[in-house]
Design a protein around this motif. Structure first.
Motif, PDB file in Angstrom:
ATOM      1  N   LEU A  13       0.997  -1.392  -0.189  1.00 34.81           N
ATOM      2  CA  LEU A  13       0.004   0.009   0.179  1.00 34.81           C
ATOM      3  C   LEU A  13       0.809   1.212  -0.006  1.00 34.81           C
ATOM      4  O   LEU A  13       1.692   1.452   0.767  1.00 34.81           O
ATOM      5  CB  LEU A  13      -0.807   0.119   1.429  1.00 34.81           C
ATOM      6  N   ARG A  14       0.669   2.041  -1.095  1.00 35.19           N
ATOM      7  CA  ARG A  14       1.439   3.299  -1.147  1.00 35.19           C
ATOM      8  C   ARG A  14       0.552   4.650  -1.257  1.00 35.19           C
ATOM      9  O   ARG A  14      -0.237   4.330  -1.889  1.00 35.19           O
ATOM     10  CB  ARG A  14       2.273   3.439  -2.444  1.00 35.19           C
ATOM     11  N   PHE A  15       0.872   5.235  -0.222  1.00 34.96           N
ATOM     12  CA  PHE A  15      -0.011   6.598  -0.029  1.00 34.96           C
ATOM     13  C   PHE A  15       0.999   7.596   0.371  1.00 34.96           C
ATOM     14  O   PHE A  15       1.645   7.892   0.646  1.00 34.96           O
ATOM     15  CB  PHE A  15      -0.575   6.332   1.235  1.00 34.96           C
ATOM     16  N   THR A  66       5.565  -4.801   3.398  1.00 33.20           N
ATOM     17  CA  THR A  66       6.432  -3.354   3.634  1.00 33.20           C
ATOM     18  C   THR A  66       7.018  -3.078   2.059  1.00 33.20           C
ATOM     19  O   THR A  66       7.630  -3.894   1.200  1.00 33.20           O
ATOM     20  CB  THR A  66       7.668  -3.489   4.518  1.00 33.20           C
ATOM     21  N   PRO A  67       6.739  -1.905   1.758  1.00 29.36           N
ATOM     22  CA  PRO A  67       6.894  -1.469   0.162  1.00 29.36           C
ATOM     23  C   PRO A  67       8.329  -1.424   0.202  1.00 29.36           C
ATOM     24  O   PRO A  67       9.435  -1.019   1.036  1.00 29.36           O
ATOM     25  CB  PRO A  67       6.590  -0.076   0.248  1.00 29.36           C
ATOM     26  N   GLU A  68       8.844  -1.796  -0.995  1.00 31.84           N
ATOM     27  CA  GLU A  68      10.554  -1.789  -1.426  1.00 31.84           C
ATOM     28  C   GLU A  68      10.720  -0.349  -1.757  1.00 31.84           C
ATOM     29  O   GLU A  68       9.996   0.436  -2.195  1.00 31.84           O
ATOM     30  CB  GLU A  68      10.720  -2.418  -2.560  1.00 31.84           C
ATOM     31  N   THR A  69      12.070  -0.072  -1.342  1.00 34.92           N
ATOM     32  CA  THR A  69      12.627   1.460  -1.530  1.00 34.92           C
ATOM     33  C   THR A  69      12.646   1.409  -2.844  1.00 34.92           C
ATOM     34  O   THR A  69      13.370   0.701  -3.199  1.00 34.92           O
ATOM     35  CB  THR A  69      13.608   1.605  -0.665  1.00 34.92           C
ATOM     36  N   ILE A  70      12.286   2.572  -3.525  1.00 33.40           N
ATOM     37  CA  ILE A  70      12.666   2.665  -5.132  1.00 33.40           C
ATOM     38  C   ILE A  70      13.773   3.787  -5.163  1.00 33.40           C
ATOM     39  O   ILE A  70      13.863   4.719  -4.575  1.00 33.40           O
ATOM     40  CB  ILE A  70      11.474   3.160  -5.771  1.00 33.40           C
TER      41      ILE A  70
END
Length: 70
Positions: A13-15, A66-70
């Motif tokens: 989930l990216r907000f 947990t989202p991966e860091t771009i």
């Protein structure tokens, strides 16, 4: 909502929480760059949507990988 264990899939989930003024600026910039005469996203619609949405809390974020860091 986490990905299926062992599947190699994730659910993130990216907000992005930007002020309404910044969102309006970005829409205007994109509209000008595209040469559109009428925006699909109006200031009124952005204001309405901003009143309907809220940032996810820690409990909701915990439902996702947990989202991966771009």
């Amino acid at each position: 909502m986490r990905g299926l264990p062992g599947s190699g899939k994730t659910v993130e989930l990216r907000f992005l929480d930007a002020p309404l003024s910044e969102l309006l600026r970005r829409v205007g910039t994109r509209k000008a760059a595209a040469g559109d005469s009428e925006p699909l996203i109006t200031g009124e619609r952005l204001a309405e949507w901003s009143q309907r949405s809220q940032a996810p809390d820690e409990a909701e974020l915990g439902l996702f990988d947990t989202p991966e860091t771009i």
